[in-house]
Motif scaffolding. Structure first.
Motif, PDB file in Angstrom:
ATOM      1  N   VAL A 228       0.867  -1.179   0.000  1.00  0.00           N
ATOM      2  CA  VAL A 228       0.000   0.000   0.000  1.00  0.00           C
ATOM      3  C   VAL A 228       0.907   1.234   0.000  1.00  0.00           C
ATOM      4  O   VAL A 228       1.875   1.294   0.751  1.00  0.00           O
ATOM      5  CB  VAL A 228      -0.898   0.020   1.260  1.00  0.00           C
ATOM      6  CG1 VAL A 228      -1.749   1.282   1.307  1.00  0.00           C
ATOM      7  CG2 VAL A 228      -1.769  -1.231   1.323  1.00  0.00           C
ATOM      8  N   ASP A 229       0.586   2.190  -0.847  1.00  0.00           N
ATOM      9  CA  ASP A 229       1.351   3.442  -0.883  1.00  0.00           C
ATOM     10  C   ASP A 229       0.721   4.409   0.112  1.00  0.00           C
ATOM     11  O   ASP A 229      -0.253   5.084  -0.190  1.00  0.00           O
ATOM     12  CB  ASP A 229       1.284   4.008  -2.309  1.00  0.00           C
ATOM     13  CG  ASP A 229       2.060   5.305  -2.434  1.00  0.00           C
ATOM     14  OD1 ASP A 229       2.616   5.785  -1.419  1.00  0.00           O
ATOM     15  OD2 ASP A 229       2.098   5.853  -3.552  1.00  0.00           O
ATOM     16  N   ARG A 230       1.255   4.451   1.321  1.00  0.00           N
ATOM     17  CA  ARG A 230       0.687   5.312   2.345  1.00  0.00           C
ATOM     18  C   ARG A 230       1.246   6.726   2.258  1.00  0.00           C
ATOM     19  O   ARG A 230       0.566   7.691   2.528  1.00  0.00           O
ATOM     20  CB  ARG A 230       0.981   4.710   3.746  1.00  0.00           C
ATOM     21  CG  ARG A 230       0.873   5.676   4.918  1.00  0.00           C
ATOM     22  CD  ARG A 230      -0.589   5.997   5.221  1.00  0.00           C
ATOM     23  NE  ARG A 230      -0.771   7.036   6.210  1.00  0.00           N
ATOM     24  CZ  ARG A 230      -1.157   8.286   5.930  1.00  0.00           C
ATOM     25  NH1 ARG A 230      -1.362   8.652   4.674  1.00  0.00           N
ATOM     26  NH2 ARG A 230      -1.347   9.162   6.887  1.00  0.00           N
ATOM     27  N   LEU A 231       2.525   6.851   1.919  1.00  0.00           N
ATOM     28  CA  LEU A 231       3.185   8.140   2.078  1.00  0.00           C
ATOM     29  C   LEU A 231       3.187   9.000   0.816  1.00  0.00           C
ATOM     30  O   LEU A 231       3.499  10.187   0.878  1.00  0.00           O
ATOM     31  CB  LEU A 231       4.628   7.939   2.548  1.00  0.00           C
ATOM     32  CG  LEU A 231       4.786   7.280   3.922  1.00  0.00           C
ATOM     33  CD1 LEU A 231       6.258   7.015   4.222  1.00  0.00           C
ATOM     34  CD2 LEU A 231       4.183   8.156   5.021  1.00  0.00           C
ATOM     35  N   GLY A 232       2.832   8.404  -0.328  1.00  0.00           N
ATOM     36  CA  GLY A 232       2.821   9.175  -1.569  1.00  0.00           C
ATOM     37  C   GLY A 232       4.176   9.805  -1.815  1.00  0.00           C
ATOM     38  O   GLY A 232       5.214   9.143  -1.707  1.00  0.00           O
ATOM     39  N   GLU A 233       4.174  11.117  -2.073  1.00  0.00           N
ATOM     40  CA  GLU A 233       5.432  11.789  -2.434  1.00  0.00           C
ATOM     41  C   GLU A 233       6.435  11.855  -1.299  1.00  0.00           C
ATOM     42  O   GLU A 233       7.615  12.067  -1.513  1.00  0.00           O
ATOM     43  CB  GLU A 233       5.123  13.191  -2.951  1.00  0.00           C
ATOM     44  CG  GLU A 233       4.406  13.108  -4.281  1.00  0.00           C
ATOM     45  CD  GLU A 233       4.299  14.445  -4.984  1.00  0.00           C
ATOM     46  OE1 GLU A 233       4.536  15.465  -4.303  1.00  0.00           O
ATOM     47  OE2 GLU A 233       3.974  14.438  -6.175  1.00  0.00           O
ATOM     48  N   GLU A 234       5.930  11.690  -0.083  1.00  0.00           N
ATOM     49  CA  GLU A 234       6.862  11.733   1.050  1.00  0.00           C
ATOM     50  C   GLU A 234       7.517  10.381   1.300  1.00  0.00           C
ATOM     51  O   GLU A 234       8.238  10.183   2.268  1.00  0.00           O
ATOM     52  CB  GLU A 234       6.122  12.175   2.313  1.00  0.00           C
ATOM     53  CG  GLU A 234       5.772  13.642   2.280  1.00  0.00           C
ATOM     54  CD  GLU A 234       5.141  14.094   3.590  1.00  0.00           C
ATOM     55  OE1 GLU A 234       5.713  13.789   4.652  1.00  0.00           O
ATOM     56  OE2 GLU A 234       4.082  14.737   3.529  1.00  0.00           O
TER      57      GLU A 234
END
Ligand code: 6R9
Length: 663
Positions: A228-234
């Motif tokens: 799961v991509d929780r942080l996106g750009e961070e």
């Protein structure tokens, strides 16, 4: 509050300090789900059929014909030939009742501007999509799917997707190490892992995938991982490996999918939950579909007084049993709104929980004594800043709560209007076992209460004989209950050894479950749990509960938290070592030390007097917040330290060591 009221406050404080029993308000009783004291007798007379009422809270594909099968005790079966699906019970049936647009999960992110709301309709869509995606990956009925996820909505969604297709889940707490993940995946032969790139802790992004990958390196069999991509750009810019898929991509292929819930036998495994035992190897506690779901639904209804229109919040992590039973399965089975919070209580400020209670009009709050002690330490000004009047009931779980903390919670959070349920139970139990029913029972701070209706708990001595009121003994449970573990995964022998060997008499087919907790019982049958019996001290031949001593110490003005262990002592066998955190504005000086010694002598007797009082800023704690007493014992005995790798705060150990040596 204005100066005029100060005297009143002091008087109130003094009255509370003296009061040792409390009644629920009439207003609460009138609306309570359970308010007829006859329920205890009724369950007793109809046992085990009394549990039909719990099963009736669920929708069955096939009705069971037998409530309890004890033929092969202690491998009990509940509602054995019934059939049902847990996800259907937690989602679909509420939609069929026309409640699809009501909120199922209110998710509050750690970043204050991030929230997500899932209605039952939306939860249905996402769970179905995810279930279809898991099938595409090759997940079949009875395959164990491991989840190594923090408190993000994808965790309950993945759990329910598994339940829908009959694949048991095994959730590994995100704060656990890579090693812990690998051990659990190997033990369960789990070929599927759902994890994420990272998550937030007090404003910082943590790299979670790195840890997951490290764990996967240790797993020899083939695995498929969904990230799961929780942080996106961070995020940390990880490239996904060959057997790793992006969660969003995966489910995007299944938009609008509908997956027929798989009919499961009541005794089919719903999930595995690994918990620590006395040995190093974690125990894979097996919970089943029918008994577990019926029991969590019933206790959520009877103990937490949850109604469909409530906004109920359990602040535990889903990585522990409390989160499984009382964030996901119990509340959703009843069709209520379950709040889920990603962050910690003190970020960005120490009023975060109270802000959430106010913003969401939370009706029940279920938390842990360790959190309550932190709230006390921070001070009442934080809750006072917020309108908490939506609260109707408060709950605590996880460890004994000392009367002072109980009263603080009752007064400063509940405004003396909300009953407090102190719920004793364990991972193995599935749900609450010993607690008052909030609409019936007198509450006695420090005592969890009587066993729930239908539960038979006793306090016995080493021979299994019931002890007199007021005397310390061992807690035992001599009748099965629907939410009980069925076995330890692939280890029936250990199941018998760990829980049934001590007090059962297999020859006469009498099976007694031993939770390994010490307890005492009063004339009214109220049970005070003293803590794990491996924590019992033997000082000059007298048995002393570390928890009892701690409770006495925490009752001393100026003390925020305390941990007590036994140190070797030439004369006494063991001596009491107390590690103490002071409350803000109090010094860990000779006066306070004397106060503590006097407090312990007053509460228990001179025999329990601490040999040494060590003031410290922190206590070594596991990631689940439990104090690592064994390490404190090693320090007291100036022995080589045991494993510190599972600590949340490993640095604190050497600091404490230095203080002990300097004393
Ligand atoms: C639900 C949970 C179980 C152990 C249990 C006991 C302690 C839990 C308690 C309590 C006193 C309570 N415990 N609730 N002690 N009063 N209300 O915490 O499960 O993590 O398996 O821990 O926690 O010692 O044996 P688990």
């Amino acid at each position: 509050m204005a100066g005029d009221n100060e005297d009143e406050d002091v008087q109130l404080e003094a009255r509370l300090a003296e009061q040792d029993s409390f009644e629920p308000s009439e207003e609460f009783v009138e609306q309570a789900n359970v308010s007829d004291p006859g329920i205890y007798e009724e369950f007793e007379e109809n046992w085990p059929d009394c549990w039909e009422g719990a099963a009736d809270l669920l929708d069955w594909d096939e009705e069971y014909t037998e409530v309890l099968d004890d033929e092969d005790a202690p491998f009990y079966e509940w509602f054995g030939d019934g059939e049902l699906n847990a996800a259907y019970n937690c989602i679909d049936r509420h939609i069929e009742e026309g409640r699809g647009d009501e909120v199922a999960i209110d998710w509050v992110g750690e970043p204050t501007d991030e929230t997500r709301t899932y209605t039952y309709d939306e939860l249905y869509e996402e769970v179905n999509q995810t279930a279809a995606a898991f099938r595409e990956l090759g997940v079949e009925e009875d395959d164990v799917v491991t989840m190594y996820l923090p408190m993000i909505p994808e965790l309950p969604i993945a759990m329910l997707a598994c339940a829908r297709i009959g694949a048991p889940h095994s959730v590994v707490f995100a704060g656990f190490s890579a090693d812990a993940l690998a051990t659990r995946m190997k033990s369960a032969d789990s070929e599927f892992l759902i994890t994420c790139d990272g998550y937030y802790r007090r404003g910082d992004a943590l790299d979670h995938l790195e840890k997951a990958n490290e764990g996967l390196d240790d797993v020899d069999h083939d695995t498929t991982t969904v990230v799961v991509d929780r942080l996106g750009e961070e995020g940390f810019g990880h490239d996904l490996g060959e057997d790793q898929l992006d969660y969003a991509d995966l489910i995007a292929d299944h938009e609008g999918a509908e997956v027929e819930p798989v009919t499961r036998n009541a005794e089919d495994m719903l999930f595995l939950m690994y918990t620590s035992g006395t040995t190093g190897e974690p125990k894979g506690v097996k919970h089943t579909t029918g008994g577990y779901l019926a029991y969590t639904a019933w206790t959520t209804h009877a103990v937490l007084d949850v109604k469909p229109e409530d906004t109920y919040w359990c602040s535990a992590d889903i990585g522990w049993i409390t989160g499984h039973s009382y964030i996901v399965y119990g509340p959703l089975a009843l069709g209520t709104t379950s709040v889920m919070y990603e962050g910690t209580p003190d970020y960005p400020e120490k009023d975060r929980l109270w802000e959430i209670v106010e913003d969401y009009d939370v009706t029940q709050l279920y938390t842990a004594p360790t959190a309550i002690r932190a709230f006390m330490k921070w001070g009442e000004e934080y809750p006072n800043e917020h309108d908490l009047s939506s609260l109707r009931l408060l709950g605590t779980v996880g460890e004994p709560i000392n009367p002072r903390a109980w009263k603080w919670y009752y007064k400063h959070i509940g405004d003396e209007e909300c009953p407090v349920v102190d719920t004793w139970w364990q991972t193995e139990n599935g749900g609450h076992m010993v607690t008052t029913l909030p609409g019936i029972g007198t509450m006695k701070p420090g005592s969890a209460g009587p066993p729930l209706p239908g539960i038979s708990a006793n306090v016995v001595d080493t021979n299994g004989e019931e002890v007199e009121a007021g005397r310390a003994g061992y807690l035992t449970i001599d009748r099965p209950w629907p939410g009980m573990l069925r076995t330890l995964y692939k280890n029936d022998d250990r199941f018998i050894d760990e829980y049934w060997r001590e007090y059962s008499d297999p020859d006469s087919d009498e099976w007694v479950y031993f939770p390994e907790d010490g307890a005492k019982i009063d004339e009214d049958g109220y049970i005070t749990v003293l803590g794990r019996v491996d924590d019992v001290l033997n000082v000059s031949g007298h048995r002393l509960g570390t928890m009892e001593i701690e409770s006495a110490i925490v009752g001393v003005e100026g003390v925020a938290e305390a941990a007590v262990v036994g140190g070797d002592h030439e004369m006494k066998g063991e001596a009491v070592y107390a590690y103490v955190i002071t409350e803000d504005g109090h010094e860990g000086d000779e006066d306070l030390r004397k106060g503590i010694v006097a407090g312990v002598e007053d509460a228990i007797g001179p025999i329990a007097r601490p040999e040494q009082v060590v003031f410290t800023d922190e206590l070594p704690k596991t990631r689940s917040g439990k104090i690592m007493r064994r390490l404190l014992e090693d320090i007291a005995n100036e022995e080589e330290l045991g494993d510190t790798s599972t600590l949340r705060n490993p640095d604190v150990v050497s600091e404490i060591q230095q203080r002990v040596q300097n004393d």
